[in-house]
Write a protein that holds these residues in place. Structure first.
Motif, mmCIF file in Angstrom:
data_model
loop_
_atom_site.group_PDB
_atom_site.id
_atom_site.type_symbol
_atom_site.label_atom_id
_atom_site.label_comp_id
_atom_site.label_asym_id
_atom_site.label_seq_id
_atom_site.Cartn_x
_atom_site.Cartn_y
_atom_site.Cartn_z
ATOM 1 N N THR A 197 0.849 -1.185 0.000
ATOM 2 C CA THR A 197 0.000 0.000 0.000
ATOM 3 C C THR A 197 0.892 1.245 0.000
ATOM 4 O OG1 THR A 197 -0.038 0.145 2.408
ATOM 5 C CG2 THR A 197 -1.740 -1.230 1.363
ATOM 6 N N ALA A 198 0.277 2.385 -0.138
ATOM 7 C CA ALA A 198 1.021 3.650 -0.103
ATOM 8 C C ALA A 198 1.749 3.805 1.228
ATOM 9 C CB ALA A 198 0.076 4.822 -0.348
ATOM 10 N N SER A 199 1.113 3.354 2.322
ATOM 11 C CA SER A 199 1.770 3.481 3.624
ATOM 12 C C SER A 199 2.991 2.566 3.715
ATOM 13 C CB SER A 199 0.795 3.217 4.774
ATOM 14 O OG SER A 199 0.284 1.915 4.714
ATOM 15 N N HIS A 200 2.958 1.389 3.077
ATOM 16 C CA HIS A 200 4.135 0.510 3.050
ATOM 17 C C HIS A 200 5.296 1.192 2.323
ATOM 18 C CE1 HIS A 200 1.138 -2.992 3.290
ATOM 19 N NE2 HIS A 200 1.719 -2.891 4.467
ATOM 20 N N ASP A 260 11.055 5.921 4.370
ATOM 21 C CA ASP A 260 11.574 6.459 5.636
ATOM 22 C C ASP A 260 12.736 5.614 6.145
ATOM 23 O OD1 ASP A 260 9.584 8.362 5.492
ATOM 24 O OD2 ASP A 260 8.302 7.419 7.017
ATOM 25 N N GLY A 263 5.711 4.399 1.848
ATOM 26 C CA GLY A 263 6.168 5.530 2.659
ATOM 27 C C GLY A 263 7.085 5.091 3.792
ATOM 28 N N LEU A 264 6.705 4.013 4.487
ATOM 29 C CA LEU A 264 7.530 3.486 5.562
ATOM 30 C C LEU A 264 8.870 2.995 5.017
ATOM 31 C CD1 LEU A 264 7.980 2.610 8.493
ATOM 32 C CD2 LEU A 264 6.765 0.485 7.952
#
Length: 168
Positions: free
Chosen positions: A127-130, A136, A132-133
């Motif tokens: 997902t987009a959050s994966h 980071d 993004g993480l």
């Protein structure tokens, strides 16, 4: 509400469009042996991602609205939902499953006796959050000192996520 009005039981409710935090809270209440909640009224949403201490599943119907039309639950969905009853490490290691409508029993029995075909290939889509993480962590642990451009982050994620064999 009908159950609570006509019986002494308090109910938790779980359905697909319920926000995840509320869904988790309803599951927690239902699982808590010290709560007053003894009945869980749920859609097929209980078949995915919730650990529930359930002794018995009672299908109200073997049909559901798939967003376009009313369809009969397939054997995989029936088994996934029925599998919530009687779980290892729960107070109910042996589960029970039945239907409210006796006419649905034939379909339930057929579904429960049908073998599910083995998955030959599987994949996970981040997902987009994966992403993004991952970006980071790349920045924090050394691949880059600056924030990466999206296409570079996705390329590196893809390179590092490559698997062997029957995976893609």
């Amino acid at each position: 509400r009908e159950i609570e009005k006509s019986t002494p039981y308090k109910c938790c409710v779980i359905y697909g469009t319920l926000p995840p935090e509320i869904r988790a809270e309803q599951a927690r209440r239902f699982n808590d042996p010290n709560s007053d909640y003894e009945v869980l009224v749920a859609s097929d949403a209980i078949g995915m991602g919730l650990n529930l201490s359930i002794k018995r599943i009672i299908f109200n119907t073997m049909f559901k609205n798939n967003g376009e039309k009313i369809v009969q639950l397939d054997h995989s969905s029936v088994k996934q939902i029925a599998g919530r009853a009687g779980r290892r490490n729960s107070p109910y290691p042996q589960g029970e499953v039945t239907c409210r409508d006796p006419f649905d029993m034939k379909h339930l029995r057929k579904c429960m006796s049908t073998e599910i075909e083995t998955i030959k290939k599987a994949g996970l889509i981040p997902t987009a959050s994966h992403i993004g993480l991952f970006n980071d962590l790349l920045t924090k642990y050394g691949s880059s000192h600056d924030e990466n451009e999206l296409h570079k982050t996705i390329r590196q994620f893809s390179e590092m996520a490559t698997l062997q064999g029957d995976f893609f």
